[in-house]
Design an enzyme around this catalytic site. Structure first.
Site, PDB file in Angstrom:
ATOM      1  N   ARG A 251      64.852  95.363  22.521  1.00 44.34           N
ATOM      2  CA  ARG A 251      64.057  96.403  22.802  1.00 44.34           C
ATOM      3  C   ARG A 251      65.125  97.573  23.288  1.00 44.34           C
ATOM      4  NH1 ARG A 251      60.518  94.505  20.082  1.00 44.34           N
ATOM      5  NH2 ARG A 251      58.539  94.239  20.567  1.00 44.34           N
TER       6      ARG A 251
ATOM      7  N   THR B  19      68.876  94.622  18.946  1.00 45.58           N
ATOM      8  CA  THR B  19      67.808  94.399  17.937  1.00 45.58           C
ATOM      9  C   THR B  19      66.511  94.056  18.876  1.00 45.58           C
ATOM     10  OG1 THR B  19      68.479  92.228  17.320  1.00 45.58           O
ATOM     11  CG2 THR B  19      68.910  93.709  15.979  1.00 45.58           C
TER      12      THR B  19
ATOM     13  N   HIS C  38      63.804 100.585  13.766  1.00 46.32           N
ATOM     14  CA  HIS C  38      63.095  99.488  14.046  1.00 46.32           C
ATOM     15  C   HIS C  38      62.513  98.569  13.155  1.00 46.32           C
ATOM     16  CE1 HIS C  38      60.661  97.543  17.678  1.00 46.32           C
ATOM     17  NE2 HIS C  38      61.067  96.856  16.918  1.00 46.32           N
TER      18      HIS C  38
ATOM     19  N   GLU D 187      60.835 105.530  20.973  1.00 50.47           N
ATOM     20  CA  GLU D 187      60.616 105.382  19.819  1.00 50.47           C
ATOM     21  C   GLU D 187      59.368 106.312  19.328  1.00 50.47           C
ATOM     22  OE1 GLU D 187      60.579 101.397  18.335  1.00 50.47           O
ATOM     23  OE2 GLU D 187      62.566 100.919  19.234  1.00 50.47           O
TER      24      GLU D 187
ATOM     25  N   GLY E 220      67.468  82.436  23.162  1.00 52.23           N
ATOM     26  CA  GLY E 220      66.154  81.956  22.737  1.00 52.23           C
ATOM     27  C   GLY E 220      66.106  81.782  21.062  1.00 52.23           C
ATOM     28  N   ARG E 221      64.901  81.795  20.618  1.00 56.85           N
ATOM     29  CA  ARG E 221      65.211  81.487  18.999  1.00 56.85           C
ATOM     30  C   ARG E 221      65.710  82.393  18.246  1.00 56.85           C
ATOM     31  NH1 ARG E 221      59.686  80.857  20.842  1.00 56.85           N
ATOM     32  NH2 ARG E 221      59.465  82.822  20.302  1.00 56.85           N
ATOM     33  N   ILE E 222      65.837  83.769  18.425  1.00 55.48           N
ATOM     34  CA  ILE E 222      66.755  84.728  17.833  1.00 55.48           C
ATOM     35  C   ILE E 222      68.077  84.615  18.051  1.00 55.48           C
ATOM     36  CG2 ILE E 222      66.792  87.198  17.136  1.00 55.48           C
ATOM     37  CD1 ILE E 222      63.729  87.435  17.832  1.00 55.48           C
TER      38      ILE E 222
HETATM   39  C1  GLV Z   1      59.458  93.401  16.987  1.00 55.46           C
HETATM   40  O1  GLV Z   1      60.105  94.243  17.580  1.00 55.46           O
HETATM   41  C2  GLV Z   1      58.638  92.377  17.716  1.00 55.46           C
HETATM   42  O2  GLV Z   1      58.734  92.297  18.577  1.00 55.46           O
HETATM   43  O3  GLV Z   1      58.053  91.602  16.863  1.00 55.46           O
END
Ligand code: GLV
Length: 309
Positions: free
Chosen positions: A224, A222, A271, A253, A147-149
């Site tokens: 979940r 990065t 996080h 967490e 996706g975007r990230i």
């Molecule tokens: C951070 O973890 C988010 O989902 O924005």
């Protein structure tokens, strides 16, 4: 004028879109007792918005989650009650991709271990065999989720001369698409996770998947925490079945699995993927703007359950 409960302090300017509404500012999350008259909630990913919370808020029309991931919200229950859920897509992609790349570099080059030794007075001077990591430049990056990230990480990787592969559930038709996760895991030198947490992605990377990775490979998460089986990852690191891991997210967490804390060759961050001043401010504004729009009867683009509109 609507009553908007804000579960925690947000960055300055984050609530500007809601000027004119009554804001109930809380410091420490949602309490069921104060939800009876609330029209909207602005919350964080650490707030659980479950069926019980929704039930305690009969007037609730919209939840603005200040995060792109919304696994902390029971979206099905919200939709069933006609409660709209907004998130913050788009504004944190580059900041999170920066952090993913920082973890790729730090884990591959064993930076945390090296710094820990230096700070702990254990560094005796330069040694030819010390802290020998894996090269990032020229390596093959396997993106799980595109996706975007994921795509923002791919752009950074190009600058490092990496070969970039990606896997996701639909064929992207783009160069580097690998149809199966197993094949991507077997081929990548660095595996970076960029999928949302859903029933389908919970423990997507477990003992079986880790065993498919190269012994020299690095895993970065990065996305979940529950996407990775932490116990299995700790075992893989202990036994040298993969080289290193860089994690920003955890299964429970703020707890971190004690075996992971003790495992070798790990970089563990609390996080902080989207944690820049500008991005966190923008995230709050995007969530608040979604809430404002829904309260005004508009259809903002950052709604995750349009069926509730
Ligand atoms: C951070 O973890 C988010 O989902 O924005």
């Amino acid at each position: 004028m609507a009553r908007v409960l804000v579960t925690r302090r947000l960055p300055d300017g984050g609530l500007e879109p809601l000027a004119g509404h009554e804001l109930l500012q809380r410091e420490d999350g949602v309490e069921a007792g104060e939800l009876a008259d609330v029209d909207a909630i602005i919350c964080l990913l650490t707030d659980r918005i479950d069926a019980g919370v929704l039930e305690a808020a009969p007037k609730l029309r919209v939840v603005g989650n200040v995060a792109v991931g919304y696994d902390n919200v029971d979206v099905a229950a919200a939709t069933a009650r006609g409660v709209v859920v907004c998130n913050t897509p788009g504004v944190l992609d580059e900041t999170t991709a920066d952090l993913a790349f920082a973890l790729i570099l730090a884990a591959s080059r064993l930076l945390s271990e090296a710094e820990r030794d230096l700070r702990g007075g254990r560094w005796q001077g330069w040694g030819i065999g010390q802290y020998l990591g894996q090269d990032v430049h020229g390596a093959t990056l396997g993106l799980v989720g595109y996706g975007r990230i994921g795509q923002a990480v791919a752009r950074r990787a190009a600058g490092f001369g990496m070969q970039v592969l990606h896997h996701c559930t639909h064929d992207t038709g783009e160069p580097g698409f690998v149809p199966t996760l197993d094949a991507l895991l077997a081929e990548a030198d660095v595996v970076s996770l960029h999928v949302p947490l859903t029933d389908a992605t919970r423990h997507l990377v477990g003992a079986r998947e880790l065993a498919l990775m190269k012994a020299t490979a690095v895993l970065v998460n990065t996305a979940r925490g529950p996407v990775v089986d932490e116990e299995a990852l700790a075992v893989a690191l202990e036994e040298g079945r993969i080289f290193a891991a860089g994690l920003d997210v955890y299964e429970r967490e703020p707890e971190v699995h004690p075996r992971l804390l003790a495992a070798p060759r790990t970089v563990l961050l609390p996080h902080v993927g989207s944690a820049s001043v500008a991005t966190r401010t923008r995230m709050a504004q995007v969530a608040a703007e979604g809430v404002r729009a829904v309260l005004a009867g508009e259809h903002p683009s950052n709604v995750v359950n349009p069926a509730a509109l």
